[in-house]
Design a protein around this motif. Structure first.
Motif, PDB file in Angstrom:
ATOM      1  N   MET A   1     -14.582  45.066  -9.004  1.00  0.00           N
ATOM      2  CA  MET A   1     -14.609  44.296  -7.770  1.00  0.00           C
ATOM      3  C   MET A   1     -15.370  45.046  -6.676  1.00  0.00           C
ATOM      4  O   MET A   1     -16.037  44.439  -5.821  1.00  0.00           O
ATOM      5  CB  MET A   1     -13.170  44.019  -7.315  1.00  0.00           C
ATOM      6  CG  MET A   1     -13.039  43.032  -6.163  1.00  0.00           C
ATOM      7  SD  MET A   1     -11.312  42.879  -5.603  1.00  0.00           S
ATOM      8  CE  MET A   1     -10.512  42.425  -7.140  1.00  0.00           C
ATOM      9  N   ALA A   2     -15.279  46.371  -6.710  1.00  0.00           N
ATOM     10  CA  ALA A   2     -15.947  47.197  -5.699  1.00  0.00           C
ATOM     11  C   ALA A   2     -17.434  47.356  -5.961  1.00  0.00           C
ATOM     12  O   ALA A   2     -18.148  47.927  -5.131  1.00  0.00           O
ATOM     13  CB  ALA A   2     -15.291  48.567  -5.630  1.00  0.00           C
ATOM     14  N   GLY A   3     -17.905  46.901  -7.133  1.00  0.00           N
ATOM     15  CA  GLY A   3     -19.335  46.941  -7.401  1.00  0.00           C
ATOM     16  C   GLY A   3     -19.760  47.927  -8.472  1.00  0.00           C
ATOM     17  O   GLY A   3     -20.955  48.020  -8.789  1.00  0.00           O
ATOM     18  N   PHE A   4     -18.814  48.654  -9.048  1.00  0.00           N
ATOM     19  CA  PHE A   4     -19.156  49.622 -10.100  1.00  0.00           C
ATOM     20  C   PHE A   4     -19.365  48.897 -11.430  1.00  0.00           C
ATOM     21  O   PHE A   4     -18.625  47.974 -11.775  1.00  0.00           O
ATOM     22  CB  PHE A   4     -18.061  50.676 -10.238  1.00  0.00           C
ATOM     23  CG  PHE A   4     -17.984  51.608  -9.066  1.00  0.00           C
ATOM     24  CD1 PHE A   4     -18.863  52.674  -8.955  1.00  0.00           C
ATOM     25  CD2 PHE A   4     -17.046  51.415  -8.069  1.00  0.00           C
ATOM     26  CE1 PHE A   4     -18.802  53.539  -7.865  1.00  0.00           C
ATOM     27  CE2 PHE A   4     -16.962  52.260  -6.979  1.00  0.00           C
ATOM     28  CZ  PHE A   4     -17.853  53.325  -6.874  1.00  0.00           C
ATOM     29  N   LYS A   5     -20.354  49.353 -12.182  1.00  0.00           N
ATOM     30  CA  LYS A   5     -20.702  48.680 -13.424  1.00  0.00           C
ATOM     31  C   LYS A   5     -19.833  49.105 -14.601  1.00  0.00           C
ATOM     32  O   LYS A   5     -19.772  48.405 -15.614  1.00  0.00           O
ATOM     33  CB  LYS A   5     -22.177  48.948 -13.761  1.00  0.00           C
ATOM     34  CG  LYS A   5     -23.150  48.357 -12.764  1.00  0.00           C
ATOM     35  CD  LYS A   5     -24.585  48.646 -13.182  1.00  0.00           C
ATOM     36  CE  LYS A   5     -25.563  48.049 -12.185  1.00  0.00           C
ATOM     37  NZ  LYS A   5     -26.980  48.299 -12.561  1.00  0.00           N
TER      38      LYS A   5
ATOM     39  N   TYR B   1     -23.132  43.838   0.791  1.00  0.00           N
ATOM     40  CA  TYR B   1     -24.130  44.160  -0.232  1.00  0.00           C
ATOM     41  C   TYR B   1     -23.643  45.250  -1.168  1.00  0.00           C
ATOM     42  O   TYR B   1     -23.975  45.255  -2.359  1.00  0.00           O
ATOM     43  CB  TYR B   1     -25.431  44.579   0.447  1.00  0.00           C
ATOM     44  CG  TYR B   1     -26.548  44.924  -0.511  1.00  0.00           C
ATOM     45  CD1 TYR B   1     -27.252  43.926  -1.167  1.00  0.00           C
ATOM     46  CD2 TYR B   1     -26.880  46.247  -0.762  1.00  0.00           C
ATOM     47  CE1 TYR B   1     -28.267  44.238  -2.058  1.00  0.00           C
ATOM     48  CE2 TYR B   1     -27.893  46.574  -1.653  1.00  0.00           C
ATOM     49  CZ  TYR B   1     -28.590  45.559  -2.295  1.00  0.00           C
ATOM     50  OH  TYR B   1     -29.584  45.860  -3.184  1.00  0.00           O
ATOM     51  N   PHE B   2     -22.823  46.171  -0.657  1.00  0.00           N
ATOM     52  CA  PHE B   2     -22.367  47.293  -1.483  1.00  0.00           C
ATOM     53  C   PHE B   2     -21.451  46.832  -2.624  1.00  0.00           C
ATOM     54  O   PHE B   2     -21.218  47.560  -3.577  1.00  0.00           O
ATOM     55  CB  PHE B   2     -21.641  48.331  -0.619  1.00  0.00           C
ATOM     56  CG  PHE B   2     -20.429  47.792   0.104  1.00  0.00           C
ATOM     57  CD1 PHE B   2     -19.164  47.892  -0.465  1.00  0.00           C
ATOM     58  CD2 PHE B   2     -20.548  47.191   1.346  1.00  0.00           C
ATOM     59  CE1 PHE B   2     -18.047  47.412   0.189  1.00  0.00           C
ATOM     60  CE2 PHE B   2     -19.438  46.702   2.015  1.00  0.00           C
ATOM     61  CZ  PHE B   2     -18.176  46.816   1.435  1.00  0.00           C
ATOM     62  N   LEU B   3     -20.925  45.584  -2.534  1.00  0.00           N
ATOM     63  CA  LEU B   3     -20.051  45.069  -3.585  1.00  0.00           C
ATOM     64  C   LEU B   3     -20.834  44.476  -4.757  1.00  0.00           C
ATOM     65  O   LEU B   3     -20.240  44.158  -5.794  1.00  0.00           O
ATOM     66  CB  LEU B   3     -19.112  43.998  -3.019  1.00  0.00           C
ATOM     67  CG  LEU B   3     -18.144  44.460  -1.918  1.00  0.00           C
ATOM     68  CD1 LEU B   3     -17.285  43.293  -1.460  1.00  0.00           C
ATOM     69  CD2 LEU B   3     -17.262  45.607  -2.419  1.00  0.00           C
ATOM     70  N   GLU B   4     -22.123  44.335  -4.606  1.00  0.00           N
ATOM     71  CA  GLU B   4     -22.937  43.754  -5.670  1.00  0.00           C
ATOM     72  C   GLU B   4     -23.352  44.840  -6.662  1.00  0.00           C
ATOM     73  O   GLU B   4     -23.872  45.887  -6.274  1.00  0.00           O
ATOM     74  CB  GLU B   4     -24.178  43.085  -5.076  1.00  0.00           C
ATOM     75  CG  GLU B   4     -23.852  41.927  -4.141  1.00  0.00           C
ATOM     76  CD  GLU B   4     -25.088  41.216  -3.644  1.00  0.00           C
ATOM     77  OE1 GLU B   4     -26.178  41.488  -4.193  1.00  0.00           O
ATOM     78  OE2 GLU B   4     -24.976  40.398  -2.713  1.00  0.00           O
ATOM     79  N   GLN B   5     -23.131  44.561  -7.937  1.00  0.00           N
ATOM     80  CA  GLN B   5     -23.472  45.543  -8.966  1.00  0.00           C
ATOM     81  C   GLN B   5     -24.979  45.772  -9.063  1.00  0.00           C
ATOM     82  O   GLN B   5     -25.425  46.820  -9.521  1.00  0.00           O
ATOM     83  CB  GLN B   5     -22.925  45.099 -10.324  1.00  0.00           C
ATOM     84  CG  GLN B   5     -21.401  45.113 -10.399  1.00  0.00           C
ATOM     85  CD  GLN B   5     -20.888  44.845 -11.792  1.00  0.00           C
ATOM     86  OE1 GLN B   5     -21.644  44.568 -12.715  1.00  0.00           O
ATOM     87  NE2 GLN B   5     -19.569  44.929 -11.969  1.00  0.00           N
ATOM     88  N   LYS B   6     -25.756  44.777  -8.633  1.00  0.00           N
ATOM     89  CA  LYS B   6     -27.206  44.922  -8.711  1.00  0.00           C
ATOM     90  C   LYS B   6     -27.781  45.737  -7.556  1.00  0.00           C
ATOM     91  O   LYS B   6     -29.000  45.953  -7.479  1.00  0.00           O
ATOM     92  CB  LYS B   6     -27.864  43.542  -8.709  1.00  0.00           C
ATOM     93  CG  LYS B   6     -27.760  42.826  -7.378  1.00  0.00           C
ATOM     94  CD  LYS B   6     -28.581  41.546  -7.356  1.00  0.00           C
ATOM     95  CE  LYS B   6     -28.573  40.912  -5.967  1.00  0.00           C
ATOM     96  NZ  LYS B   6     -29.416  39.706  -5.902  1.00  0.00           N
ATOM     97  N   ALA B   7     -26.918  46.194  -6.646  1.00  0.00           N
ATOM     98  CA  ALA B   7     -27.383  46.932  -5.472  1.00  0.00           C
ATOM     99  C   ALA B   7     -28.239  48.121  -5.892  1.00  0.00           C
ATOM    100  O   ALA B   7     -27.826  48.947  -6.705  1.00  0.00           O
ATOM    101  CB  ALA B   7     -26.200  47.395  -4.634  1.00  0.00           C
TER     102      ALA B   7
END
Length: 424
Positions: free
Chosen positions: A392-396, A326-332
């Motif tokens: 890729m790590a989830g940062f926008k 879940y932490f990889l999703e930008q919408k987290a």
């Protein structure tokens, strides 16, 4: 899935009951002129045995599981579609049970009423898998074509649904009791709907094969995605969908065997028994994964805000985040995670603050930074830019990635890479 022409074009003989029905009164057997249809229906024998008991239990369990999932789906479209699949299959195999036992004679007007539902099973289970793995809802305006075959077939069979009871009685006999006397049907009755009914078995096989292929493609893409991000754990969601596709593939194989081996409905009970097995197995899997058995739920050690109680704790939250990446999703976000875990955002915030001594954003960013650190020094990602790894790590954004990396490592991403480079 009620009758052989429901499941019934025999591959070896090339003649199913649908073809025989259109020729009743001429080619295959002599018409018997008994005036009272009620008496003919009354002569249909009843059959209750161990097999019928297994079928009945499977139908009941499928109805129960379908209703529970539908009630508890809480606007989760993936669970909703899975519930629809269970309920549709329950109706289909209830039809099989009634026909096998002879109880259909009490509701003979419903004969062959579940055929279109058989063609609906493939699309609905595929929709469920799609939502689970793609994390996107199915938009009917875009995916309407999945319902063309079941809807088209339903419309083509309206003449049969409105047909006299004698026609449905004869159809049932042709599928189960060809030795019983048939009912007289007016010669002017139009059997043209059988042109479509004759293709039903092929439509069933095509539908199941199509959605097995589409579902396998989804599972393969998800597996490739998990491998690409280098995750060390396979999510339970992936395992569940993978096993669902495996069961769907096995069902397709069993359907083919039944179609090939039986030229009437005498083999449909094998499908019903397999369906019952799947219903109980699915119930076991869902129950085994339930938090009902968590020690924290039994001990009730953790209090929520206010007077409500919950078994939610940091271990449960972290397990969900890690297993589903879940932490990889930008919408987290705190609100989104709370929705996933069916709790209040303040509850998650409180647990993370107490257990990890950080706020939600730092908690998520720590996992993202740990992920990006591995990728930054991985030779396989040497051609990938630092910004791309951050995404890729989830940062926008690039700035969000650099600021978080600096905060949690006291260095920049580029300096971190250089520290691992061989010194000349």
């Amino acid at each position: 899935m009620a009758h052989r022409h429901h499941f019934g074009w025999h591959f070896k003989s090339g003649e199913g009951f649908a073809g025989r029905t259109s020729k009743i009164g001429g080619l295959f057997r002599k018409k018997l002129t008994l005036d009272h249809l009620d008496k003919l229906i009354e002569n249909i024998p009843l059959r209750h045995n161990f097999i019928s008991t297994l079928m009945f239990l499977g139908v009941v369990q499928s109805f129960f599981l379908g209703f529970v999932l539908l009630i508890r789906s809480k606007k989760n479209q993936g669970i909703t579609w899975f519930a629809v699949t269970m309920l549709a299959s329950a109706l289909v195999f209830l039809d099989v049970y009634l026909c096998y036992t002879g109880l259909i004679k009490n509701v003979l007007f419903l004969n062959d009423s579940t055929e279109s539902l058989v063609l609906l099973l493939g699309p609905t289970i595929y929709f469920s898998i799609y939502v689970f793995l793609k994390r996107q809802n199915m938009v009917l305006g875009k995916h309407w074509w999945h319902f063309v075959i079941p809807t088209g077939y339903l419309l083509s069979q309206i003449p049969f649904y409105l047909a006299p009871l004698s026609v449905k009685y004869n159809a049932y006999l042709g599928a189960y009791y060809s030795d019983l006397p048939i009912a007289k049907v007016r010669e002017s009755f139009d059997y043209s709907y059988h042109y479509i009914k004759d293709t039903f078995d092929w439509l069933v096989l095509f539908s199941f094969l199509l959605y097995v292929i589409l579902s396998l493609n989804l599972v393969w893409k998800e597996k490739s995605r998990l491998l690409s991000i280098g995750t060390n754990s396979i999510s339970k969601k992936y395992i569940f969908t993978r096993n669902t596709v495996a069961a769907l593939s096995l069902l397709l194989f069993i359907i083919f065997l039944v179609f090939y081996s039986f030229d009437d409905d005498s083999g449909d009970h094998y499908l019903a028994i397999f369906h019952g097995f799947l219903a109980f197995l699915t119930t076991y899997v869902l129950l085994a994964e339930s938090q009902f058995f968590e020690k924290s739920w039994i001990a009730d050690k953790y209090e929520t805000l206010g007077l409500t109680k919950s078994d939610l704790n940091l271990e449960v939250i972290e397990s969900y985040i890690n297993e589903n990446n879940y932490f990889l999703e930008q919408k987290a976000s705190l609100k989104d995670l709370a929705s996933m875990l069916n709790t209040h955002p303040n509850q998650i915030s409180k647990i993370i603050n107490q257990g990890n001594h950080s706020n939600f954003n730092d908690f998520i960013n720590q996992k993202r930074i740990a992920f990006s650190k591995v990728k930054l020094v991985d030779p396989k990602f040497s051609n990938v830019t630092i910004e791309a790894i951050g995404t890729m790590a989830g940062f926008k954004s690039k700035s969000a990635f650099y600021n978080a990396f600096k905060k949690h490592t006291n260095t920049s991403p580029s300096a971190f890479i250089k520290s691992f480079s061989p010194k000349l």
